[in-house]
Design an enzyme around this catalytic site. Structure first.
Site, mmCIF file in Angstrom:
data_model
loop_
_atom_site.group_PDB
_atom_site.id
_atom_site.type_symbol
_atom_site.label_atom_id
_atom_site.label_comp_id
_atom_site.label_asym_id
_atom_site.label_seq_id
_atom_site.Cartn_x
_atom_site.Cartn_y
_atom_site.Cartn_z
ATOM 1 N N ARG A 153 40.899 51.622 57.749
ATOM 2 C CA ARG A 153 39.433 51.727 57.775
ATOM 3 C C ARG A 153 38.885 50.320 57.985
ATOM 4 O O ARG A 153 39.252 49.399 57.259
ATOM 5 C CB ARG A 153 38.942 52.328 56.450
ATOM 6 C CG ARG A 153 37.435 52.342 56.263
ATOM 7 C CD ARG A 153 36.800 53.325 57.244
ATOM 8 N NE ARG A 153 35.423 53.601 56.919
ATOM 9 C CZ ARG A 153 34.410 52.770 57.133
ATOM 10 N NH1 ARG A 153 34.608 51.568 57.612
ATOM 11 N NH2 ARG A 153 33.190 53.138 56.830
ATOM 12 N N GLU A 158 30.115 60.084 61.953
ATOM 13 C CA GLU A 158 31.242 60.976 61.644
ATOM 14 C C GLU A 158 31.246 62.151 62.613
ATOM 15 O O GLU A 158 30.251 62.426 63.284
ATOM 16 C CB GLU A 158 31.128 61.482 60.205
ATOM 17 C CG GLU A 158 31.171 60.387 59.155
ATOM 18 C CD GLU A 158 32.466 59.594 59.141
ATOM 19 O OE1 GLU A 158 33.539 60.184 59.432
ATOM 20 O OE2 GLU A 158 32.422 58.381 58.871
ATOM 21 N N ARG A 204 43.347 55.086 52.870
ATOM 22 C CA ARG A 204 43.362 54.236 54.063
ATOM 23 C C ARG A 204 43.359 52.772 53.633
ATOM 24 O O ARG A 204 42.674 52.415 52.667
ATOM 25 C CB ARG A 204 42.136 54.491 54.933
ATOM 26 C CG ARG A 204 42.008 55.929 55.395
ATOM 27 C CD ARG A 204 40.706 56.168 56.121
ATOM 28 N NE ARG A 204 39.577 56.014 55.204
ATOM 29 C CZ ARG A 204 38.322 56.331 55.506
ATOM 30 N NH1 ARG A 204 38.018 56.793 56.707
ATOM 31 N NH2 ARG A 204 37.351 56.167 54.620
#
Length: 181
Positions: free
Chosen positions: A72, A80, A116
């Site tokens: 990320r 998104e 992430r």
């Protein structure tokens, strides 16, 4: 990649936003000279990092590496799935780094709540997190304590808004979400 190379990348990135004052809000001024000093200081601190190959773009602010780890990008937020400009933000990131070797550096937090890894991403000639904001496909996203380059991202976001680039072309601007980390 040497620290001095990254320093010069930072200088090039912020050179266009010194003393930026928006017409729409003349009281709001960012002095990007301070950002240059912040970038210089961070790089002289001897950033530890790693080289890795990008094999997949998940969206405009998330990638997958050859070893299947998801990364990320710190300090930015992009639309998104299902949001306006989702595809364009992902396409932009793909054009910048897909199938390329990148240099990853961290801030304070190693991973987000989704597992992430959180990283700043550099190529030999660009600071990728900042470039997504500069192109208008990401907004600056302040998520404590990972804010090393937030002043730079804020400055670049204001420039993108002023130029009505990317997500800032829509009459309805992109809104931050609080569930991204």
């Amino acid at each position: 990649m040497q620290r001095w190379t990254l320093f010069f990348i930072g200088l090039v990135l912020v050179s266009g936003c010194a003393n930026l004052k928006l017409e729409s809000n003349s009281d709001l001024e960012l002095n990007c000279e301070n950002v240059i000093l912040d970038v210089h200081t961070a790089l002289l601190e001897g950033q530890q990092g790693e080289l890795a190959k990008v094999t997949r773009i998940v969206d405009g602010d998330t990638i997958e590496l050859a070893d299947e780890r998801r990364v990320r990008l710190i300090g930015i937020d992009t639309p998104e799935r299902g949001d306006e400009f989702y595809k364009e933000a992902g396409d932009s990131l793909a054009e910048l780094i897909l199938d390329k070797e990148v240099y990853l550096t961290s801030d304070i937090t190693d991973k987000d709540k989704y597992g992430r890894i959180l990283r700043y991403i550099f190529t030999e000639d660009m600071f990728v997190n900042a470039e997504q904001v500069k192109l208008g496909w990401a907004e600056s996203y302040r998520y404590e304590p990972d804010i090393r380059f937030i002043d730079l991202f804020d400055c670049l976001e204001m420039e993108a808004q002023e130029k009505e680039l990317g997500i800032w072309t829509s009459a309805q601007t992109f809104l931050s979400r609080t569930d991204i980390y």
